[in-house]
Design an enzyme around this catalytic site. Structure first.
Site, short mmCIF file in Angstrom:
data_model
loop_
_atom_site.label_atom_id
_atom_site.label_comp_id
_atom_site.label_asym_id
_atom_site.label_seq_id
_atom_site.Cartn_x
_atom_site.Cartn_y
_atom_site.Cartn_z
N PRO A 1 0.78 -1.25 0.00
CA PRO A 1 0.00 0.00 0.00
C PRO A 1 0.81 1.29 0.00
O PRO A 1 0.82 2.04 0.97
CB PRO A 1 -0.84 -0.13 1.28
CG PRO A 1 0.02 -0.94 2.19
CD PRO A 1 0.72 -1.93 1.32
N CYS A 2 1.44 1.57 -1.14
CA CYS A 2 2.17 2.83 -1.25
C CYS A 2 1.25 4.03 -1.19
O CYS A 2 1.69 5.15 -0.89
CB CYS A 2 3.01 2.85 -2.53
SG CYS A 2 2.11 2.45 -4.03
N HIS A 3 -0.06 3.83 -1.45
CA HIS A 3 -1.00 4.93 -1.38
C HIS A 3 -1.22 5.39 0.07
O HIS A 3 -1.79 6.46 0.29
CB HIS A 3 -2.34 4.53 -2.01
CG HIS A 3 -2.97 3.33 -1.40
ND1 HIS A 3 -2.54 2.05 -1.66
CD2 HIS A 3 -4.01 3.21 -0.53
CE1 HIS A 3 -3.29 1.18 -0.98
NE2 HIS A 3 -4.18 1.86 -0.28
#
Length: 295
Positions: free
Chosen positions: A258-260
């Site tokens: 989850p880079c977001h």
């Protein structure tokens, strides 16, 4: 290496449902401060409120109102970022209903050897496919050992997204096989299938430093967020926030890793490889799932 990105079938669902959902996500993500009503959004998109409600709920798993509430939490992060208040606490500060029991994508991961990365994946076969998802077209890539890539595209951008991914492993042989990747899209975007006893297997292909950053991202819980500085501390490199940001931007398995959920120092949203609107939509979708109890 030239990759042919061809769709063997039209993956856009019949009718205009997909386009309606995409425009609704974009409208809410960009204009959440105005807190538009269902009727206002429906009027803007020239559909009836009942059709918008039913179509969006069927696709996204929550109502437009629930999604709007979730996206509003982005505002909380910016307001309270300097206080380092966790996202869930911020939701209470805004008077929103707090999430229930939180689950995340249950993921088991492994990393390819440094040698595999240095050779650009030479000799590696990667299957890929294009599939509809809540955030546009998902471009999934998988090896025999698990999912290794997830990108996103708007209609007409599939070839560019695939080429972007192919450049990361120029020595690999990419084979279009949507049947091999279809099961992944179901596992990733159906919270009911996020099960600890059946974890999603992923394969990380990157440098040692990148893999450490991506592993740290996996530890950020659903519905919460961390800054690049937080991630740098987590991997024992407190002065490497800038390098962490670069590694976050190179994450090949978007959403699953989850880079977001990685934010700027002040708690504000920063750039996202697949578009800032899509980043807002992902954060809202995740928090909405948590609030509704779907996860």
């Amino acid at each position: 290496m030239t990759i042919q990105a061809t769709l063997d079938r039209d993956i856009t669902p019949a009718g205009k449902d997909y386009d309606l959902v995409r425009k609704t996500i974009e409208r809410i993500s960009l204009d959440y401060r105005a807190q538009p009503s269902l009727e206002e959004i429906a009027s803007d998109l020239q559909v009836s409120p009942s059709r918008l409600q039913k179509t969006f709920s069927r696709w996204a798993g929550l109502t437009p109102k629930a999604f709007l509430q979730a996206v509003t939490l982005d505002h909380a992060r910016r307001l309270l970022g300097h206080e380092r208040l966790p996202l869930l606490d911020a939701s209470y500060e805004l008077g929103l209903s707090g999430p229930g029991r939180l689950h995340d994508l249950f993921v088991t991961h492994e990393a390819m050897s440094p040698g595999d990365f240095k050779t650009g994946g030479d000799g590696l076969e990667i299957q890929y496919g294009f599939h509809p998802c809540p955030f546009g077209t998902a471009v999934l890539l998988a090896t025999s050992r698990g999912l290794c890539g997830l990108a996103f595209a708007d209609p007409g951008g599939e070839a560019a997204a695939l080429e972007d991914m192919a450049r990361r492993w120029p020595g690999a042989r990419l084979v279009q096989d949507p049947q091999a990747t279809a099961s992944y899209v179901q596992r990733i975007f159906s919270p009911q299938q996020w099960r600890a006893d059946q974890p999603l297997r992923i394969v990380m292909i990157g440098t040692d430093f990148q893999v450490r950053v991506w592993e740290a991202l996996l530890k950020i819980p659903l519905g919460q967020a961390s800054t690049y500085q937080d991630v740098a501390r987590a991997i024992g490199k407190p002065t490497a926030a800038r390098a962490v940001g670069a590694a976050v931007g190179r994450n090949p398995i978007s959403f699953v890793v989850p880079c977001h959920r990685a934010l700027g120092k002040s708690g504000a949203l920063t750039g996202y490889h697949w578009g800032i609107t899509r980043k807002r939509a992902m954060l809202g979708w995740e928090t909405g799932c948590a609030q509704s109890g779907a996860a």
